[in-house]
Write a protein that holds these residues in place. Structure first.
Motif, PDB file in Angstrom:
ATOM      1  N   TYR A 113       0.840  -1.205   0.000  1.00 37.09           N
ATOM      2  CA  TYR A 113       0.000   0.000   0.000  1.00 37.09           C
ATOM      3  C   TYR A 113       0.875   1.255   0.000  1.00 37.09           C
ATOM      4  CZ  TYR A 113      -3.561  -3.342   1.554  1.00 37.09           C
ATOM      5  OH  TYR A 113      -4.409  -4.428   1.656  1.00 37.09           O
ATOM      6  N   PRO A 114       1.592   1.547  -1.099  1.00 38.43           N
ATOM      7  CA  PRO A 114       2.464   2.729  -1.108  1.00 38.43           C
ATOM      8  C   PRO A 114       1.650   4.024  -1.194  1.00 38.43           C
ATOM      9  CG  PRO A 114       2.488   1.661  -3.253  1.00 38.43           C
ATOM     10  CD  PRO A 114       1.666   0.789  -2.352  1.00 38.43           C
ATOM     11  N   ALA A 115       2.197   5.086  -0.639  1.00 36.76           N
ATOM     12  CA  ALA A 115       1.552   6.399  -0.724  1.00 36.76           C
ATOM     13  C   ALA A 115       1.379   6.779  -2.188  1.00 36.76           C
ATOM     14  CB  ALA A 115       2.387   7.443   0.007  1.00 36.76           C
ATOM     15  N   GLY A 116       0.218   7.331  -2.522  1.00 36.33           N
ATOM     16  CA  GLY A 116      -0.075   7.730  -3.891  1.00 36.33           C
ATOM     17  C   GLY A 116      -0.783   6.656  -4.698  1.00 36.33           C
ATOM     18  N   SER A 117      -0.908   5.458  -4.157  1.00 32.93           N
ATOM     19  CA  SER A 117      -1.580   4.376  -4.894  1.00 32.93           C
ATOM     20  C   SER A 117      -3.070   4.343  -4.550  1.00 32.93           C
ATOM     21  CB  SER A 117      -0.933   3.032  -4.571  1.00 32.93           C
ATOM     22  OG  SER A 117      -1.165   2.685  -3.223  1.00 32.93           O
ATOM     23  N   VAL A 118      -3.795   3.515  -5.278  1.00 29.18           N
ATOM     24  CA  VAL A 118      -5.231   3.322  -5.030  1.00 29.18           C
ATOM     25  C   VAL A 118      -5.442   1.860  -4.650  1.00 29.18           C
ATOM     26  CG1 VAL A 118      -7.531   3.387  -6.053  1.00 29.18           C
ATOM     27  CG2 VAL A 118      -5.868   5.152  -6.641  1.00 29.18           C
ATOM     28  N   ALA A 119      -6.209   1.643  -3.598  1.00 33.89           N
ATOM     29  CA  ALA A 119      -6.511   0.287  -3.124  1.00 33.89           C
ATOM     30  C   ALA A 119      -8.016   0.183  -2.901  1.00 33.89           C
ATOM     31  CB  ALA A 119      -5.754   0.007  -1.835  1.00 33.89           C
ATOM     32  N   GLU A 120      -8.463  -0.994  -2.515  1.00 34.82           N
ATOM     33  CA  GLU A 120      -9.857  -1.207  -2.151  1.00 34.82           C
ATOM     34  C   GLU A 120      -9.954  -1.240  -0.632  1.00 34.82           C
ATOM     35  OE1 GLU A 120     -12.776  -1.905  -4.160  1.00 34.82           O
ATOM     36  OE2 GLU A 120     -11.502  -1.053  -5.708  1.00 34.82           O
ATOM     37  N   CYS A 121     -10.943  -0.534  -0.090  1.00 32.82           N
ATOM     38  CA  CYS A 121     -11.165  -0.607   1.350  1.00 32.82           C
ATOM     39  C   CYS A 121     -12.631  -0.957   1.601  1.00 32.82           C
ATOM     40  CB  CYS A 121     -10.776   0.692   2.049  1.00 32.82           C
ATOM     41  SG  CYS A 121     -11.602   2.170   1.473  1.00 32.82           S
ATOM     42  N   ARG A 122     -12.883  -1.535   2.750  1.00 33.66           N
ATOM     43  CA  ARG A 122     -14.239  -1.910   3.141  1.00 33.66           C
ATOM     44  C   ARG A 122     -14.775  -0.846   4.090  1.00 33.66           C
ATOM     45  NH1 ARG A 122     -15.709  -6.838   1.569  1.00 33.66           N
ATOM     46  NH2 ARG A 122     -14.103  -8.292   0.895  1.00 33.66           N
ATOM     47  N   VAL A 123     -16.020  -0.426   3.835  1.00 36.73           N
ATOM     48  CA  VAL A 123     -16.622   0.666   4.600  1.00 36.73           C
ATOM     49  C   VAL A 123     -17.847   0.145   5.345  1.00 36.73           C
ATOM     50  CG1 VAL A 123     -17.640   2.965   4.462  1.00 36.73           C
ATOM     51  CG2 VAL A 123     -15.858   2.302   2.853  1.00 36.73           C
ATOM     52  N   SER A 124     -17.936   0.503   6.620  1.00 41.57           N
ATOM     53  CA  SER A 124     -19.093   0.112   7.419  1.00 41.57           C
ATOM     54  C   SER A 124     -20.322   0.875   6.940  1.00 41.57           C
ATOM     55  CB  SER A 124     -18.852   0.419   8.893  1.00 41.57           C
ATOM     56  OG  SER A 124     -20.048   0.285   9.625  1.00 41.57           O
ATOM     57  N   PRO A 125     -21.383   0.180   6.523  1.00 46.85           N
ATOM     58  CA  PRO A 125     -22.586   0.896   6.083  1.00 46.85           C
ATOM     59  C   PRO A 125     -23.288   1.614   7.236  1.00 46.85           C
ATOM     60  CG  PRO A 125     -22.892  -1.488   5.912  1.00 46.85           C
ATOM     61  CD  PRO A 125     -21.494  -1.252   6.374  1.00 46.85           C
ATOM     62  N   ASP A 126     -23.085   1.141   8.469  1.00 49.19           N
ATOM     63  CA  ASP A 126     -23.702   1.781   9.638  1.00 49.19           C
ATOM     64  C   ASP A 126     -22.964   3.034  10.072  1.00 49.19           C
ATOM     65  OD1 ASP A 126     -25.525  -0.333   9.690  1.00 49.19           O
ATOM     66  OD2 ASP A 126     -24.220  -1.517  10.998  1.00 49.19           O
ATOM     67  N   ASP A 127     -21.654   3.064   9.844  1.00 51.59           N
ATOM     68  CA  ASP A 127     -20.813   4.201  10.226  1.00 51.59           C
ATOM     69  C   ASP A 127     -19.780   4.419   9.127  1.00 51.59           C
ATOM     70  OD1 ASP A 127     -19.303   6.160  11.420  1.00 51.59           O
ATOM     71  OD2 ASP A 127     -18.455   4.845  12.967  1.00 51.59           O
ATOM     72  N   PRO A 128     -20.117   5.213   8.096  1.00 51.27           N
ATOM     73  CA  PRO A 128     -19.206   5.390   6.956  1.00 51.27           C
ATOM     74  C   PRO A 128     -17.843   5.982   7.319  1.00 51.27           C
ATOM     75  CG  PRO A 128     -21.392   6.191   6.420  1.00 51.27           C
ATOM     76  CD  PRO A 128     -21.393   5.884   7.888  1.00 51.27           C
ATOM     77  N   ALA A 129     -17.693   6.530   8.513  1.00 50.18           N
ATOM     78  CA  ALA A 129     -16.384   7.036   8.931  1.00 50.18           C
ATOM     79  C   ALA A 129     -15.452   5.891   9.313  1.00 50.18           C
ATOM     80  CB  ALA A 129     -16.547   7.992  10.109  1.00 50.18           C
ATOM     81  N   LEU A 130     -15.994   4.683   9.409  1.00 53.66           N
ATOM     82  CA  LEU A 130     -15.201   3.506   9.767  1.00 53.66           C
ATOM     83  C   LEU A 130     -14.918   2.690   8.511  1.00 53.66           C
ATOM     84  CD1 LEU A 130     -13.959   1.612  11.871  1.00 53.66           C
ATOM     85  CD2 LEU A 130     -16.226   0.615  12.173  1.00 53.66           C
ATOM     86  N   ALA A 131     -13.634   2.557   8.185  1.00 48.03           N
ATOM     87  CA  ALA A 131     -13.219   1.776   7.021  1.00 48.03           C
ATOM     88  C   ALA A 131     -11.936   1.030   7.365  1.00 48.03           C
ATOM     89  CB  ALA A 131     -12.992   2.683   5.818  1.00 48.03           C
ATOM     90  N   VAL A 132     -11.729  -0.084   6.672  1.00 54.18           N
ATOM     91  CA  VAL A 132     -10.521  -0.884   6.867  1.00 54.18           C
ATOM     92  C   VAL A 132      -9.966  -1.300   5.514  1.00 54.18           C
ATOM     93  CG1 VAL A 132     -11.178  -1.761   9.146  1.00 54.18           C
ATOM     94  CG2 VAL A 132     -11.844  -3.022   7.104  1.00 54.18           C
TER      95      VAL A 132
END
Length: 164
Positions: A113-132
């Motif tokens: 996960y280098p800086a400047g790259s794009v990855a996929e993250c999972r987002v909590s539908p109940d709390d969109p501020a929470l992602a992993v």
């Protein structure tokens, strides 16, 4: 076969109940962890832009020496859009990145996960501020049989203590 005394039966009952209780508590904890991992896997995936990616180091013991860090972990910060709003997160996994005495694991994640790259993250539908970036391990669910053995065994000890 000699008849058990009431004291022996009570002793065996207490031992059995302690075994069953320990098995039940650990089974519940492992099920909860497995359930959380399954829930995270169902969260929607969105593209996220990696803003920062680095190896963080720390020293717990001041007597260790200034040039020798004692622990390393992966530190990341990324942004993502969810439900037409921009959010930022710094979580690699739900519980964050763990500290390790080896720098290699954290370096490997910086390369993935280098800086400047794009990855996929999972987002909590109940709390969109929470992602992993990555979900949790489902291993506790596959090992659930082990603490259940203690639960069943403990119940067996209690039943055996009172059987004639």
């Amino acid at each position: 076969m000699a008849q058990r005394t009431t004291g022996a039966r009570i002793y065996l009952t207490l031992i059995g109940l302690l075994l069953a209780l320990a098995g039940a508590v650990f089974s519940w904890l492992m099920w909860r962890s497995f359930s959380r991992a399954s829930r995270i896997d169902s969260w929607p995936q969105v593209p996220c832009a990696i803003l920062e990616s680095a190896v963080e180091s720390r020293r717990d013991d001041p007597d260790w020496g200034d040039d020798m860090p004692q622990g390393f972990r992966f530190r990341v910060r990324y942004s993502y859009d969810f439900e037409e709003k921009n959010h930022e997160s710094d979580r690699y996994r739900l519980r964050g990145s763990s500290w390790s005495s080896s720098e290699a694991g954290a370096r490997e994640l910086v390369e993935r996960y280098p800086a400047g790259s794009v990855a996929e993250c999972r987002v909590s539908p109940d709390d969109p501020a929470l992602a992993v970036l990555e979900g949790e391990s489902r291993a506790p669910g596959y090992s659930l049989w082990f603490p259940l053995l203690f639960f069943v065994g403990g119940i067996g000890v209690v039943i055996g203590a009172w059987r004639r």
